[in-house]
Write a protein that holds these residues in place. Structure first.
Motif, PDB file in Angstrom:
ATOM      1  N   ARG A   1       0.830  -1.205   0.000  1.00  0.00           N
ATOM      2  CA  ARG A   1       0.000   0.000   0.000  1.00  0.00           C
ATOM      3  C   ARG A   1       0.860   1.249   0.000  1.00  0.00           C
ATOM      4  O   ARG A   1       0.575   2.220  -0.692  1.00  0.00           O
ATOM      5  CB  ARG A   1      -0.922  -0.015   1.215  1.00  0.00           C
ATOM      6  N   ALA A   2       1.940   1.235   0.800  1.00  0.00           N
ATOM      7  CA  ALA A   2       2.809   2.406   0.861  1.00  0.00           C
ATOM      8  C   ALA A   2       3.498   2.641  -0.479  1.00  0.00           C
ATOM      9  O   ALA A   2       3.626   3.776  -0.942  1.00  0.00           O
ATOM     10  CB  ALA A   2       3.852   2.220   1.963  1.00  0.00           C
ATOM     11  N   GLY A   3       3.918   1.557  -1.125  1.00  0.00           N
ATOM     12  CA  GLY A   3       4.610   1.692  -2.392  1.00  0.00           C
ATOM     13  C   GLY A   3       3.735   2.204  -3.514  1.00  0.00           C
ATOM     14  O   GLY A   3       4.223   2.764  -4.494  1.00  0.00           O
ATOM     15  N   ARG A   4       2.416   2.029  -3.386  1.00  0.00           N
ATOM     16  CA  ARG A   4       1.485   2.462  -4.425  1.00  0.00           C
ATOM     17  C   ARG A   4       0.662   3.679  -4.011  1.00  0.00           C
ATOM     18  O   ARG A   4      -0.319   4.017  -4.667  1.00  0.00           O
ATOM     19  CB  ARG A   4       0.520   1.324  -4.765  1.00  0.00           C
ATOM     20  N   SER A   5       1.061   4.324  -2.948  1.00  0.00           N
ATOM     21  CA  SER A   5       0.233   5.388  -2.385  1.00  0.00           C
ATOM     22  C   SER A   5      -0.045   6.522  -3.365  1.00  0.00           C
ATOM     23  O   SER A   5      -1.097   7.161  -3.304  1.00  0.00           O
ATOM     24  CB  SER A   5       0.885   5.939  -1.108  1.00  0.00           C
ATOM     25  N   ASP A   6       0.892   6.803  -4.285  1.00  0.00           N
ATOM     26  CA  ASP A   6       0.687   7.906  -5.217  1.00  0.00           C
ATOM     27  C   ASP A   6       0.512   7.421  -6.662  1.00  0.00           C
ATOM     28  O   ASP A   6       0.633   8.196  -7.596  1.00  0.00           O
ATOM     29  CB  ASP A   6       1.851   8.897  -5.141  1.00  0.00           C
ATOM     30  N   TRP A   7       0.225   6.141  -6.841  1.00  0.00           N
ATOM     31  CA  TRP A   7      -0.014   5.614  -8.182  1.00  0.00           C
ATOM     32  C   TRP A   7      -1.441   5.907  -8.626  1.00  0.00           C
ATOM     33  O   TRP A   7      -2.368   5.823  -7.818  1.00  0.00           O
ATOM     34  CB  TRP A   7       0.163   4.103  -8.224  1.00  0.00           C
ATOM     35  N   PRO A   8      -1.663   6.201  -9.906  1.00  0.00           N
ATOM     36  CA  PRO A   8      -3.038   6.205 -10.424  1.00  0.00           C
ATOM     37  C   PRO A   8      -3.519   4.760 -10.558  1.00  0.00           C
ATOM     38  O   PRO A   8      -2.714   3.826 -10.524  1.00  0.00           O
ATOM     39  CB  PRO A   8      -2.887   6.874 -11.795  1.00  0.00           C
ATOM     40  N   LYS A   9      -4.819   4.562 -10.696  1.00  0.00           N
ATOM     41  CA  LYS A   9      -5.341   3.219 -10.937  1.00  0.00           C
ATOM     42  C   LYS A   9      -5.082   2.826 -12.387  1.00  0.00           C
ATOM     43  O   LYS A   9      -5.146   3.659 -13.292  1.00  0.00           O
ATOM     44  CB  LYS A   9      -6.840   3.165 -10.656  1.00  0.00           C
ATOM     45  N   ALA A  10      -4.802   1.546 -12.604  1.00  0.00           N
ATOM     46  CA  ALA A  10      -4.622   1.065 -13.970  1.00  0.00           C
ATOM     47  C   ALA A  10      -5.862   1.341 -14.807  1.00  0.00           C
ATOM     48  O   ALA A  10      -5.782   1.663 -15.994  1.00  0.00           O
ATOM     49  CB  ALA A  10      -4.298  -0.430 -13.963  1.00  0.00           C
ATOM     50  N   ALA A  11      -7.038   1.236 -14.171  1.00  0.00           N
ATOM     51  CA  ALA A  11      -8.302   1.412 -14.895  1.00  0.00           C
ATOM     52  C   ALA A  11      -8.554   2.855 -15.308  1.00  0.00           C
ATOM     53  O   ALA A  11      -9.534   3.129 -16.004  1.00  0.00           O
ATOM     54  CB  ALA A  11      -9.465   0.902 -14.045  1.00  0.00           C
ATOM     55  N   ASP A  12      -7.681   3.772 -14.921  1.00  0.00           N
ATOM     56  CA  ASP A  12      -7.815   5.159 -15.382  1.00  0.00           C
ATOM     57  C   ASP A  12      -7.404   5.310 -16.850  1.00  0.00           C
ATOM     58  O   ASP A  12      -7.662   6.340 -17.464  1.00  0.00           O
ATOM     59  CB  ASP A  12      -6.935   6.095 -14.540  1.00  0.00           C
ATOM     60  N   PHE A  13      -6.754   4.267 -17.422  1.00  0.00           N
ATOM     61  CA  PHE A  13      -6.148   4.390 -18.746  1.00  0.00           C
ATOM     62  C   PHE A  13      -6.698   3.365 -19.737  1.00  0.00           C
ATOM     63  O   PHE A  13      -7.219   2.323 -19.346  1.00  0.00           O
ATOM     64  CB  PHE A  13      -4.626   4.193 -18.641  1.00  0.00           C
ATOM     65  N   MET A  14      -6.526   3.673 -21.012  1.00  0.00           N
ATOM     66  CA  MET A  14      -6.727   2.681 -22.059  1.00  0.00           C
ATOM     67  C   MET A  14      -5.506   1.768 -22.098  1.00  0.00           C
ATOM     68  O   MET A  14      -4.390   2.202 -21.807  1.00  0.00           O
ATOM     69  CB  MET A  14      -6.903   3.345 -23.425  1.00  0.00           C
ATOM     70  N   CYS A  15      -5.719   0.506 -22.453  1.00  0.00           N
ATOM     71  CA  CYS A  15      -4.600  -0.428 -22.601  1.00  0.00           C
ATOM     72  C   CYS A  15      -3.747   0.014 -23.780  1.00  0.00           C
ATOM     73  O   CYS A  15      -4.240   0.112 -24.912  1.00  0.00           O
ATOM     74  CB  CYS A  15      -5.130  -1.841 -22.826  1.00  0.00           C
ATOM     75  N   PRO A  16      -2.449   0.307 -23.591  1.00  0.00           N
ATOM     76  CA  PRO A  16      -1.611   0.763 -24.691  1.00  0.00           C
ATOM     77  C   PRO A  16      -1.162  -0.360 -25.624  1.00  0.00           C
ATOM     78  O   PRO A  16      -0.496  -0.094 -26.626  1.00  0.00           O
ATOM     79  CB  PRO A  16      -0.406   1.387 -23.977  1.00  0.00           C
ATOM     80  N   SER A  17      -1.509  -1.602 -25.306  1.00  0.00           N
ATOM     81  CA  SER A  17      -1.122  -2.713 -26.156  1.00  0.00           C
ATOM     82  C   SER A  17      -2.142  -2.954 -27.264  1.00  0.00           C
ATOM     83  O   SER A  17      -1.786  -3.007 -28.440  1.00  0.00           O
ATOM     84  CB  SER A  17      -0.948  -3.988 -25.328  1.00  0.00           C
ATOM     85  N   CYS A  18      -3.424  -3.070 -26.895  1.00  0.00           N
ATOM     86  CA  CYS A  18      -4.448  -3.300 -27.920  1.00  0.00           C
ATOM     87  C   CYS A  18      -5.164  -2.015 -28.327  1.00  0.00           C
ATOM     88  O   CYS A  18      -5.798  -1.937 -29.377  1.00  0.00           O
ATOM     89  CB  CYS A  18      -5.465  -4.326 -27.442  1.00  0.00           C
ATOM     90  N   VAL A  19      -5.098  -1.012 -27.464  1.00  0.00           N
ATOM     91  CA  VAL A  19      -5.709   0.299 -27.715  1.00  0.00           C
ATOM     92  C   VAL A  19      -7.214   0.174 -28.007  1.00  0.00           C
ATOM     93  O   VAL A  19      -7.785   0.994 -28.710  1.00  0.00           O
ATOM     94  CB  VAL A  19      -4.996   1.037 -28.884  1.00  0.00           C
ATOM     95  N   THR A  20      -7.836  -0.847 -27.456  1.00  0.00           N
ATOM     96  CA  THR A  20      -9.266  -1.030 -27.682  1.00  0.00           C
ATOM     97  C   THR A  20     -10.043  -1.260 -26.389  1.00  0.00           C
ATOM     98  O   THR A  20     -11.267  -1.214 -26.399  1.00  0.00           O
ATOM     99  CB  THR A  20      -9.523  -2.236 -28.607  1.00  0.00           C
ATOM    100  N   ALA A  21      -9.350  -1.516 -25.277  1.00  0.00           N
ATOM    101  CA  ALA A  21     -10.034  -1.823 -24.018  1.00  0.00           C
ATOM    102  C   ALA A  21      -9.428  -1.009 -22.887  1.00  0.00           C
ATOM    103  O   ALA A  21      -8.275  -0.568 -22.956  1.00  0.00           O
ATOM    104  CB  ALA A  21      -9.913  -3.313 -23.701  1.00  0.00           C
ATOM    105  N   ARG A  22     -10.216  -0.792 -21.846  1.00  0.00           N
ATOM    106  CA  ARG A  22      -9.710  -0.116 -20.649  1.00  0.00           C
ATOM    107  C   ARG A  22      -8.741  -1.047 -19.928  1.00  0.00           C
ATOM    108  O   ARG A  22      -8.952  -2.252 -19.826  1.00  0.00           O
ATOM    109  CB  ARG A  22     -10.866   0.246 -19.718  1.00  0.00           C
ATOM    110  N   ALA A  23      -7.645  -0.495 -19.438  1.00  0.00           N
ATOM    111  CA  ALA A  23      -6.665  -1.283 -18.689  1.00  0.00           C
ATOM    112  C   ALA A  23      -7.277  -1.772 -17.386  1.00  0.00           C
ATOM    113  O   ALA A  23      -8.248  -1.198 -16.874  1.00  0.00           O
ATOM    114  CB  ALA A  23      -5.414  -0.447 -18.421  1.00  0.00           C
ATOM    115  N   GLN A  24      -6.701  -2.838 -16.842  1.00  0.00           N
ATOM    116  CA  GLN A  24      -7.180  -3.398 -15.581  1.00  0.00           C
ATOM    117  C   GLN A  24      -6.064  -3.563 -14.554  1.00  0.00           C
ATOM    118  O   GLN A  24      -6.296  -3.393 -13.361  1.00  0.00           O
ATOM    119  CB  GLN A  24      -7.826  -4.770 -15.845  1.00  0.00           C
ATOM    120  N   VAL A  25      -4.865  -3.942 -14.994  1.00  0.00           N
ATOM    121  CA  VAL A  25      -3.782  -4.274 -14.064  1.00  0.00           C
ATOM    122  C   VAL A  25      -2.489  -3.600 -14.509  1.00  0.00           C
ATOM    123  O   VAL A  25      -2.349  -3.161 -15.650  1.00  0.00           O
ATOM    124  CB  VAL A  25      -3.568  -5.805 -13.998  1.00  0.00           C
TER     125      VAL A  25
END
Length: 231
Positions: free
Chosen positions: A148-172
């Motif tokens: 939790r401490a290491g990710r305290s200032d990370w955005p959520k993965a789901a805030d972004f589109m997946c940059p690999s397929c560019v067709t779905a929302r990211a999850q992880v």
């Protein structure tokens, strides 16, 4: 699948894959992961970070817990910082303070063992509201973390589109297993495509023409000789 017995170590069953010991011992910093058959024995205090890391790697995690039906549900349960607890709510109020990194997606009582009930709770990646952004390397150069401490200032993965397929929302969050750096937020199909390939015989559709692996370049050590970035 993770099983938390009333006493003793956490028992985890993960898909057999080369590098599982390195993932547990080096990435998650679990001191003594022990493999017996197809199941790992892990210290109880690693449960939260193991769930977080397993969601990043596999998408969803089923957690089985043996809970006492006779003990009282107290304020310490409601304020618990982790999943482990032993009280009459059978886990309904546990795991709520995971720092927003995963969420309960389903639960059930699967066995009545007298004074003990075995519950199953499925956890998945935390969703996000609003439109998805284009990922522009916001975590480039950051070391992958499952605390939790290491990710305290990370955005959520789901805030972004997946940059690999560019067709779905990211999850992880994907990371380089060789160098330990965060690479990009991916959707679950893109994150797991290397396990057995895209071939339809493996239950996966062929990749679209726009499948892109340039997100590997967000590892600062990508391209170094002798240490290629791993999937």
């Amino acid at each position: 699948m993770i099983w938390l017995p009333k006493e003793g170590q956490v028992i985890a069953k993960v898909p057999p894959r080369k590098g599982n010991f390195r993932w547990l011992h080096h990435t998650l910093e679990i001191r003594s992961p022990s493999l017996e058959g197809d199941r790992w024995s892990l210290p109880r205090n690693c449960l939260m970070k193991f769930v977080m890391a397993a969601i990043d790697r596999f998408g969803y995690v089923a957690v089985y817990r043996d809970m006492s039906k006779l003990s009282r549900c107290t304020k310490s349960c409601l304020d618990a910082m982790g999943m482990e607890c032993d009280c009459s709510c059978l886990g309904a109020h546990h795991g709520e303070s995971s720092g927003g990194w995963f969420e309960r997606v389903g639960d059930a009582v699967v066995a009545d063992l007298g004074e003990i009930a075995r519950t199953k709770v499925v956890y998945g990646p935390k969703g996000a509201e609003g439109g998805a952004q284009v990922y522009r390397g916001q975590l480039q150069g950051r070391t992958y973390s499952v605390t939790r401490a290491g990710r305290s200032d990370w955005p959520k993965a789901a805030d972004f589109m997946c940059p690999s397929c560019v067709t779905a929302r990211a999850q992880v969050w994907d990371h380089c297993h060789t160098h330990g750096f965060v690479r990009a937020p991916l959707c679950n199909p893109c994150n797991t495509r290397h396990w057995s390939g895209w071939r339809p015989v493996n239950g996966r559709a062929m990749p679209s023409h726009n499948l892109d692996t340039n997100y590997y370049r967000w590892c600062p050590r990508h391209g170094e000789r002798g240490q290629a970035c791993s999937a």
